[in-house]
Design an enzyme around this catalytic site. Structure first.
Site, PDB file in Angstrom:
ATOM      1  N   HIS A   1       0.838  -1.201   0.000  1.00 34.79           N
ATOM      2  CA  HIS A   1       0.000   0.000   0.000  1.00 34.79           C
ATOM      3  C   HIS A   1       0.879   1.260   0.000  1.00 34.79           C
ATOM      4  CE1 HIS A   1      -3.310   2.700   1.339  1.00 34.79           C
ATOM      5  NE2 HIS A   1      -2.350   3.270   2.031  1.00 34.79           N
ATOM      6  N   GLU A   2       1.880   1.279   0.877  1.00 33.83           N
ATOM      7  CA  GLU A   2       2.773   2.443   0.929  1.00 33.83           C
ATOM      8  C   GLU A   2       3.528   2.594  -0.389  1.00 33.83           C
ATOM      9  OE1 GLU A   2       2.352   4.530   3.161  1.00 33.83           O
ATOM     10  OE2 GLU A   2       1.108   3.243   4.402  1.00 33.83           O
TER      11      GLU A   2
ATOM     12  N   HIS B   1       1.510   4.433  -2.759  1.00 37.50           N
ATOM     13  CA  HIS B   1       1.610   5.892  -2.621  1.00 37.50           C
ATOM     14  C   HIS B   1       2.817   6.430  -3.387  1.00 37.50           C
ATOM     15  CE1 HIS B   1      -1.678   6.651   0.022  1.00 37.50           C
ATOM     16  NE2 HIS B   1      -1.218   5.921   1.025  1.00 37.50           N
TER      17      HIS B   1
END
Ligand SMILES: [Zn+2]
Length: 186
Positions: A52-53, A56
């Site tokens: 998920h990071e 980003h």
């Protein structure tokens, strides 16, 4: 890391950081910080969070629209959250509707920020899951677990938005109520 490479993003530093749930991507120095629990683990949840990071980081690398918008309003949001409370309080105490109104406007910046955060977070999770699936970083029977973890994380952002929207609504109702009372008194 594989998520980054799969998107042709190579220049992101990944490092461990202390604390729990402190995982984040920092666009200023283009690095991903993963909490020790996530950094040192290969559990489904940890892989999900890391992916998920990474999502980003890919958003910034691709100049994804909502991310640009969110970054652009961060300064205004910071000012808003700093001064809205004071203005609301002073407006309340001094019975100044104009100060109270400015306070509401400043507070609404926070709500708007949280609203824009939603597509950013959902998109990061979406990218993460897609890559985990396509690159076969998780076994097929592990994907639902990762999906669940990321969905739970997304819900906290929805909850934050709801809280903020309700708070905003409360201020607006107070404002309208005092407007009506003021009119009746005159
Ligand atoms: Zn996120």
């Amino acid at each position: 890391e594989a998520v980054l490479r799969a998107h042709g993003v190579y220049n992101v530093a990944i490092r461990p950081c202390s604390g729990n749930l402190t995982d984040h991507y920092d666009p200023r120095d283009n690095s991903i910080s993963l909490s020790e629990n996530v950094y040192n683990s290969t559990s489904i949840a940890a892989v999900g969070v890391a992916a998920h990071e990474a999502g980003h980081a890919v958003q910034y690398a691709e100049n994804y629209g909502p991310v640009r918008l969110r970054t652009a309003i961060i300064p205004a949001t910071q000012i808003g959250s700093k001064f809205s409370f004071i203005l609301l309080l002073v407006g309340m105490v001094l019975y100044s509707q104009s100060l109270f109104f400015v306070g509401i406007l400043l507070f609404s910046l926070t709500t708007i920020f949280q609203l824009i955060t939603l597509p950013v977070e959902f998109n990061a999770s979406h990218r993460a899951l897609q890559t985990l699936e396509n690159e076969q970083l998780l076994y097929d029977d592990e994907l639902p677990g990762a999906r669940k973890v990321l969905k739970a994380a997304a819900l906290t952002y929805v909850a934050a938005l709801l809280m903020s929207a309700l708070q905003l609504l409360r201020y607006v109702l107070i404002f309208v109520g005092r407007n009506n009372r003021g009119r009746r008194d005159n």
